[in-house]
Design an enzyme around this catalytic site. Structure first.
Site, PDB file in Angstrom:
ATOM      1  N   LYS A 223      -2.706  47.126  28.377  1.00  0.00           N
ATOM      2  CA  LYS A 223      -1.667  48.049  27.928  1.00  0.00           C
ATOM      3  C   LYS A 223      -1.871  48.414  26.454  1.00  0.00           C
ATOM      4  CE  LYS A 223       1.603  46.414  31.400  1.00  0.00           C
ATOM      5  NZ  LYS A 223       2.675  45.460  31.736  1.00  0.00           N
TER       6      LYS A 223
ATOM      7  N   GLN B 219       6.755  41.234  28.989  1.00  0.00           N
ATOM      8  CA  GLN B 219       5.852  40.997  30.114  1.00  0.00           C
ATOM      9  C   GLN B 219       6.459  39.946  31.054  1.00  0.00           C
ATOM     10  OE1 GLN B 219       2.925  42.729  30.714  1.00  0.00           O
ATOM     11  NE2 GLN B 219       2.933  41.662  32.686  1.00  0.00           N
TER      12      GLN B 219
ATOM     13  N   ASP C 169      10.160  50.160  30.724  1.00  0.00           N
ATOM     14  CA  ASP C 169       9.852  49.619  32.050  1.00  0.00           C
ATOM     15  C   ASP C 169      10.899  50.066  33.077  1.00  0.00           C
ATOM     16  OD1 ASP C 169       7.467  48.305  32.355  1.00  0.00           O
ATOM     17  OD2 ASP C 169       8.182  46.388  31.570  1.00  0.00           O
TER      18      ASP C 169
END
Lengths: 358, 358
Positions: free
Chosen positions: B118, B162, B185
């Site tokens: 990422k 994460q 997200d």
């Protein structure tokens, strides 16, 4: 009439598609998927199945006996009586009762009836109710100001804005303004998100879906592992019902106005919850023998022989379904009374939470 | 091994059922449905289908030719290059670039790889990235404090925690602490609720579901009116994918570990999105000829011949599916690269919103 609707729908869909494709071609946006989901929200116009047009027929019985008709009124009375007992216990223990505020904008006859029934149910259960009526053309700020005052009132534990609101009001803005802790209808997106997500808990489950599940439980219908079809995908019934059934481990399919083969999909279901608002949509060939059918549809149709000149009918062709299903809710007297009972239950829960009363 | 799992699952389910029934019997609660939805959230342990055990076979081809293999890597590169151009345009116009903060707790090897990819993708697109690593055993307050500092940093437009987090940390609490405006997200319940509800718009659509839809669009797959099956109901993939497909007017069924007849339901689907994380779960008999298959599964399996000693496999038995489907994504190189591209896209959108840059 239904044929015309179907044709309108097809043209609408085509127009939408063309508009989208054209927009895509001239746009400089990065992604090919439309950026706005709201622009996708077509109105739900149900296509007529050939079925809807034919009259109910006598069927060859596939069950040995007719379906059990689930008496929602009786079950709701039982629940309301238990709630009344709890409210008395609360009053005796801490000198407080739950409070529900109902906001009605405009003069829709059906909304007035619903609101009247809710307030009457509150009174019978010992729940304090405050009713605030606003004129059809009132400005948005006036509604927001009423919501805000109820948000701050510590004797109010539930606030209910009767839907639908008049067109000029922004429903999203008004519902978002409700305090999460008082959103007894469970329509706040935060509550909906928490209902959808595993590992999370909404503060309130919307009343009608909660009532449907309660009926299934009271009738000993196992949900886990069963195929469930929800007909309709409204924010107030279809969507939260599908999310709730999934939390209870059903395998859920959602059928809507743009579904190509709704009868085929529905006929695979052990549990059918229908909330399309289309009389006689669900015919016998939509149902698997032995299915449990929860009919949330409530459509007023003219009936000069009735006291008020109309009567309510559900989505299901009852006289056909009763020969195929194992259990079915009637309209009226099925889900309707359960919705009100669940509103009282949510209001009681909210008051218990506020007063930390166990 | 799979047989044992299946037996464990059955026993678990029975134990849960007994516990629930007993709890119900001794409880004084008003309603019969369990009050806590979280207590219902069984772990997803997939039952072995007999299929999983037999090796892939050469099939009689029902298509005249093999499925198109959808090159997600190529499409993602195209999207990332467009994003890079947009970032340059932003920098030249207003002297700002989007910023993404990535928080990693602990040392999971797969998480480290994801995070590294990422950050590398950010750099290539000209997006500023900040990486904050915390030790496995760090207290919750430490994570919340990092989240809070990124919430307040005006040069950061997206924050990514994460997952999965170490067991001792409260994932719900940490994700809820993220500023809604930076939840790139899309895992905040408010975003999820707005994704689910018609007439509403989430600030961010979760990256993997958004990537799946983008692949369908790029391949000209019509979604409206099609039967779609989503396999798996995780908060990060299955759930939001089903909600998004429904917003695009597919008729969606969600198959999960407690579904009795997953292959039967899946074999009715025009579009299959699978995110179960079970290698070879989807065999040829699960698929309708001509179906479009999006394989989100990424399960590392040992492979001494591979550079890192393992390779990633999807949920779909690729060599069988390719003979039945009309189009299919590979693993790796299908959805994976799209997820990262969508993360960059969400971060860019967020920065554009913050700077009111069109």
């Amino acid at each position: 009439m239904m044929e015309i609707m179907s044709s309108i729908e097809r043209r609408m869909a085509a127009a939408w598609h063309n508009k989208y494709v054209i927009r895509r071609a001239i746009s400089t946006q990065i992604l090919m998927s439309p950026q706005s989901l709201v622009s996708l929200d077509l109105p739900e116009i149900w296509t007529a199945a050939a079925d809807n047009l034919r009259p109910p027929t006598s069927l060859n019985c596939s069950n040995e006996q007719d379906a059990v008709v689930i008496d929602g009124k009786l079950i709701a009375e039982d629940i309301r009586s238990t709630i009344a007992t709890e409210v008395r216990r609360m009053k005796e223990s801490i000198g407080k009762v739950p409070g529900l505020a109902v906001i009605l904008v405009g003069q829709r006859r059906d909304s007035q009836t619903y609101v009247r029934n809710k307030i009457k149910a509150c009174e019978e259960a010992g729940i304090k109710s405050l009713f605030h009526e606003l004129p059809e053309d009132c400005p948005e700020d006036a509604v927001l100001s009423v919501v805000s005052s109820f948000n701050e009132d510590p004797t109010i534990h539930g606030i209910l804005v009767q839907l639908p609101l008049p067109q000029h009001l922004d429903e999203v803005k008004i519902l978002n303004a409700l305090s999460l802790e008082k959103d007894v209808d469970g329509f706040h997106p935060m509550n909906m998100g928490n209902l959808a997500m595993r590992g999370r808990e909404p503060l309130f489950i919307p009343c009608t879906p909660k009532g449907c599940i309660e009926l299934l439980f009271r009738f000993g219908v196992e949900i886990m592992g069963k195929n469930a079809v929800v007909i309709g995908r409204s924010n107030v019934v279809g969507l939260p019902t599908s999310l709730l059934l999934q939390r209870y481990h059903a395998t859920v399919s959602v059928v809507h106005a743009l579904t190509n083969n709704p009868e085929e999909i529905t006929s695979e279901a052990d549990i059918v919850v229908t909330a399309a608002g289309v009389p006689n949509l669900v015919r016998s060939n939509w149902l698997k023998p032995g299915a449990v059918v929860i009919d949330v549809g409530t459509c007023p149709i003219e009936d000069p022989s009735s006291e008020f000149g109309y009567r309510l009918v559900g989505d299901v062709c009852h006289e056909e379904a009763v020969k195929v299903a194992s259990a079915i809710t009637p309209v009226p007297g099925g889900v309707g009374p359960m919705t009100i009972a669940m509103l009282l239950s949510n209001t009681l829960d909210s008051a218990k939470r506020a007063y930390e009363f166990v």
